[in-house]
Structures are given as structure tokens and as C-alpha cells.
Design an enzyme around this catalytic site. Structure first.
Site, PDB file in Angstrom:
ATOM      1  CB  SER A 101      -0.893  -0.004   1.236  1.00 21.97           C
ATOM      2  OG  SER A 101      -1.649  -1.175   1.270  1.00 21.97           O
ATOM      3  CE  LYS A 176      -4.849  -1.371   0.999  1.00 18.81           C
ATOM      4  NZ  LYS A 176      -5.768  -2.358   1.580  1.00 18.81           N
ATOM      5  CE  LYS A 245       1.011   2.113   4.589  1.00 16.72           C
ATOM      6  NZ  LYS A 245       1.390   0.899   3.883  1.00 16.72           N
TER       7      LYS A 245
HETATM    8  P1  NAD Z   1       4.603  -6.860   7.470  1.00 16.00           P
HETATM    9  O1  NAD Z   1       5.256  -5.858   8.346  1.00 16.00           O
HETATM   10  O2  NAD Z   1       4.054  -8.102   8.102  1.00 16.00           O
HETATM   11  O3  NAD Z   1       5.585  -7.311   6.290  1.00 16.00           O
HETATM   12  C1  NAD Z   1       6.494  -6.449   5.670  1.00 16.00           C
HETATM   13  C2  NAD Z   1       7.784  -7.230   5.493  1.00 16.00           C
HETATM   14  O4  NAD Z   1       8.723  -6.409   4.802  1.00 16.00           O
HETATM   15  C3  NAD Z   1       8.453  -7.618   6.821  1.00 16.00           C
HETATM   16  O5  NAD Z   1       8.595  -9.027   6.873  1.00 16.00           O
HETATM   17  C4  NAD Z   1       9.798  -6.896   6.790  1.00 16.00           C
HETATM   18  O6  NAD Z   1      10.848  -7.660   7.378  1.00 16.00           O
HETATM   19  C5  NAD Z   1      10.010  -6.730   5.296  1.00 16.00           C
HETATM   20  N1  NAD Z   1      10.933  -5.665   4.940  1.00 16.00           N
HETATM   21  C6  NAD Z   1      10.909  -4.352   5.344  1.00 16.00           C
HETATM   22  N2  NAD Z   1      11.895  -3.653   4.746  1.00 16.00           N
HETATM   23  C7  NAD Z   1      12.539  -4.527   3.923  1.00 16.00           C
HETATM   24  C8  NAD Z   1      13.637  -4.412   3.016  1.00 16.00           C
HETATM   25  N3  NAD Z   1      14.275  -3.248   2.840  1.00 16.00           N
HETATM   26  N4  NAD Z   1      14.032  -5.519   2.341  1.00 16.00           N
HETATM   27  C9  NAD Z   1      13.385  -6.699   2.510  1.00 16.00           C
HETATM   28  N5  NAD Z   1      12.357  -6.874   3.352  1.00 16.00           N
HETATM   29  C10 NAD Z   1      11.932  -5.803   4.045  1.00 16.00           C
HETATM   30  O7  NAD Z   1       3.460  -6.072   6.687  1.00 16.00           O
HETATM   31  P2  NAD Z   1       2.200  -6.683   5.928  1.00 16.00           P
HETATM   32  O8  NAD Z   1       1.046  -6.669   6.870  1.00 16.00           O
HETATM   33  O9  NAD Z   1       2.596  -7.919   5.212  1.00 16.00           O
HETATM   34  O10 NAD Z   1       1.950  -5.512   4.874  1.00 16.00           O
HETATM   35  C11 NAD Z   1       2.725  -5.330   3.698  1.00 16.00           C
HETATM   36  C12 NAD Z   1       2.052  -4.265   2.845  1.00 16.00           C
HETATM   37  O11 NAD Z   1       0.722  -4.679   2.528  1.00 16.00           O
HETATM   38  C13 NAD Z   1       1.910  -2.911   3.564  1.00 16.00           C
HETATM   39  O12 NAD Z   1       2.096  -1.868   2.642  1.00 16.00           O
HETATM   40  C14 NAD Z   1       0.487  -2.933   4.097  1.00 16.00           C
HETATM   41  O13 NAD Z   1      -0.033  -1.643   4.298  1.00 16.00           O
HETATM   42  C15 NAD Z   1      -0.215  -3.727   3.012  1.00 16.00           C
HETATM   43  N6  NAD Z   1      -1.411  -4.484   3.413  1.00 16.00           N
HETATM   44  C16 NAD Z   1      -1.474  -5.187   4.565  1.00 16.00           C
HETATM   45  C17 NAD Z   1      -2.633  -5.895   4.888  1.00 16.00           C
HETATM   46  C18 NAD Z   1      -2.755  -6.708   6.162  1.00 16.00           C
HETATM   47  O14 NAD Z   1      -3.888  -7.132   6.493  1.00 16.00           O
HETATM   48  N7  NAD Z   1      -1.683  -6.987   6.887  1.00 16.00           N
HETATM   49  C19 NAD Z   1      -3.722  -5.884   4.012  1.00 16.00           C
HETATM   50  C20 NAD Z   1      -3.619  -5.177   2.815  1.00 16.00           C
HETATM   51  C21 NAD Z   1      -2.460  -4.479   2.518  1.00 16.00           C
END
Ligand code: NAD
Length: 297
Positions: A101, A176, A245
Site C-alpha cells: 500500500s 487502495k 499510514k
Molecule cells: P509486514 O510488516 O508483516 O511485512 C512487511 C515485510 O517487509 C516484513 O517481513 C519486513 O521484514 C520486510 N521488509 C521491510 N523492509 C525490507 C527491506 N528493505 N528488504 C526486505 N524486506 C523488508 O506487513 P504486511 O502486513 O505484510 O503488509 C505489507 C504491505 O501490505 C503494507 O504496505 C500494508 O499496508 C499492506 N497491506 C497489509 C494488509 C494486512 O492485512 N496486513 C492488508 C492489505 C495491505
């Protein structure tokens, strides 16, 4: 493109189940996350190949999926601080699929800069949460050029059920953010309503039952109230920091469009206060707990 090698950077709450569905659809994935725990979760797949860095992913993949927290992290990963980002290591004609997102204006910018280097960029953020990431029924809103989007359809269909091409680069990320603003408003309203009902002596389970049979029904009343809020578990898998965010992104987008956004500002204020008031890493459904514990004005 014949069976592309998919690079996947960001294997967290959402990235891991999405990768799982691509692997089940027989795609080869070269994956990386800063957190090594992700490696174990997918290592039973013969078509999953953990890489030692994001650069290794870039060197070996045709399509690179980004499922990372925010645009700041994505821009740094792509371009680096001294032009040492993964863009400078990737194969010619790489397609970047940003499913995080992210911020729509950053994405528009990334699409233009990548195109100038002979690459492609699609923004394809998702909605539906961890549950729908697991069962492969995510909603995916896509921004980008028609041909690129059409080429990516089989990959998107392995992760999602409703895939809507909403416009040019950045449009997917805009929709989104707006969706999550609408969703966050609903959750905040439901929290305040249930706390007030309870204060009057009304069973909040019954109040929510009424909402679900009436015009107040929304995703929160339908999916979150019983499972994560009244149960006291607050573990939907979507952090409050990520929700805040998204509302900030929506508010900035509304400001950029110069359209009316007074309610978005109020909504953002409440979610920012809750993020600060709750424990670090709190789930977004803990907004209910925050509202409940607020002193009366
Ligand atoms: P999360 O924090 O569980 O996963 C993000 C991952 O990115 C982590 O495992 C972290 O270690 C990794 N990461 C961060 N910086 C990095 C880098 N430089 N190199 C490699 N890995 C790196 O977050 P999430 O819940 O999986 O969400 C991911 C995206 O999806 C976000 O933008 C969020 O807003 C969006 N999203 C989340 C949900 C939800 O229900 N969790 C739903 C829709 C959208």
C-alpha cells in the site's frame, strides 16, 4: 512471457501467504526478506529459492513483486541513496509489481523513471487482509499500462479473486488508500457506537447483530467486531501503524486533488492518537480498546 521467475521482496504477514499461492500455482519464486523467519515458512516448496539479498533477487528475476511496508522503504530499495538500488542490478525489461500500500505519487514517479530505463511498473495493492491472502481471494486494484496489466493477469489471479484495472500508474495505490480511509472510518464509528451502547447497558454483541441486519452494516461489523474486537484478541494481522499510514496517504491524496477532506483530517487525528496511545505493534482492531479506555470529555 513464458513462465517468468518471480522475485518477491517482503515476506511478512501478507507476502508469505501470497507467495504460498504463487508457489502452489507452480511459479518459481526467488524470495528475500530482512527477517529470516520468512525463509522457513516457504522452504518446503521445491520451487522456492531464498536469496541472500534484494540485489540477488533483482539479478535473477523477470518480475519483481514488492510487498513492503511503505513508499519510503520501496523508493530506497529501488533507487538507493547513492543510485545503488536494485534497479541498477536487475535484468533488462524487468517488470516491477508493487503490491504494497504505497503512495500514489511515488508510484507514478517510479513508473516514469523505470520506463525511461526500459522497465515496467504496475501498482497492484491488495485488500482483504491475511485471511483472504491465505485463501487467494484478495481484491486487487491495478494501475498501469493496459498491456503490462494484461500480461500480469495470470500472476495476479493466483493471488486474488477480484482484479480491477482502475487506471494509469498510481491509480491502484490511490484507490487502495481511499478504500482504507473508508474502512478506517467505519471501524472508528463502530467502536464509538459499541462503547456508547455498552455504557447504556446494551449487550454489544446484540448491538452488532442489529447493525449487521440494518444499514449500519460494514466490513468491521461483519468481519472484525466478533472475531477481533469483542473477543479481545485484537489480532487481525494488520498493524495500526499501517492503517494510520494508509489514512495519511488518503488525506494527502485528497489534499493534492484539492477536493473536500475535512472528515479525512478528523479520521486521521483519531487514528494517530490511537497509534500513539496503544502499545507498539498493536493491531488496528485495538482501536476499539483505545476508544473504550478514553476518559470522558
Ligand atoms: P509486514 O510488516 O508483516 O511485512 C512487511 C515485510 O517487509 C516484513 O517481513 C519486513 O521484514 C520486510 N521488509 C521491510 N523492509 C525490507 C527491506 N528493505 N528488504 C526486505 N524486506 C523488508 O506487513 P504486511 O502486513 O505484510 O503488509 C505489507 C504491505 O501490505 C503494507 O504496505 C500494508 O499496508 C499492506 N497491506 C497489509 C494488509 C494486512 O492485512 N496486513 C492488508 C492489505 C495491505
Amino acid at each position: 512471457m513464458n513462465q517468468p521467475i518471480i522475485g518477491m521482496i517482503g515476506l511478512g504477514m501478507m507476502g508469505t501467504p501470497m507467495a504460498n499461492n504463487l508457489l502452489k500455482a507452480n511459479y518459481i519464486i526467488h524470495g528475500f526478506d530482512l527477517h529470516l523467519g520468512a525463509k522457513e515458512k516457504l522452504s518446503h516448496f521445491a520451487n522456492f529459492h531464498w536469496q541472500s539479498s534484494a540485489k540477488e533477487v533483482a539479478l535473477s528475476s523477470d518480475v519483481i513483486i514488492l510487498m513492503l511496508p511503505d513508499s519510503k522503504i520501496i523508493d530506497e530499495l529501488l533507487w538507493g541513496q547513492l543510485q545503488d538500488g536494485i534497479v541498477f542490478d536487475c535484468k533488462p525489461h524487468t517488470l516491477f509489481l508493487d503490491m504494497s500500500s504505497s503512495n500514489p505519487s511515488n508510484s507514478k514517479n517510479n513508473a516514469e523513471k523505470l520506463k525511461a530505463l526500459g522497465h515496467e511498473f504496475i501498482d497492484a495493492p491488495v485488500s482483504g487482509g491475511v485471511k483472504r491472502a491465505i485463501d487467494g481471494s484478495l481484491a486487487i486494484m491495478v494501475g498501469g499500462e493496459k498491456t503490462s496489466v494484461e500480461n500480469m493477469m495470470p500472476i495476479l489471479q493466483a493471488m486474488g479473486k477480484t482484479i480491477i484495472h482502475v487506471g494509469s500508474s498510481g491509480a491502484g495505490h490511490a484507490v487502495k488508500a481511499l478504500n482504507n480511509y473508508v474502512s478506517a472510518s467505519g471501524l472508528l464509528a463502530v467502536s464509538e457506537a459499541l462503547v456508547a451502547a455498552q455504557a447504556f447497558g446494551i449487550d454489544p454483541h446484540l448491538a452488532n447483530q442489529v447493525f449487521n441486519a440494518s444499514t449500519g452494516k460494514n466490513n468491521t461489523t461483519d468481519v472484525k467486531v466478533e472475531n477481533f474486537m469483542l473477543s479481545g484478541t485484537f489480532n487481525s494481522g494488520f498493524a495500526i501503524a499501517l492503517m494510520r499510514k494508509d489514512i495519511q496517504t488518503a488525506k494527502d491524496f485528497i489534499d493534492d486533488m484539492k477536493t473536500s477532506g475535512g472528515f479525512a483530517s478528523t479520521c486521521l487525528e483519531h487514528w494517530s492518537a490511537a497509534e500513539q496511545g496503544l502499545e507498539k505493534g498493536a493491531d488496528h482492531t485495538a482501536m476499539f480498546k483505545f476508544v473504550k479506555n478514553q476518559p470522558k470529555e
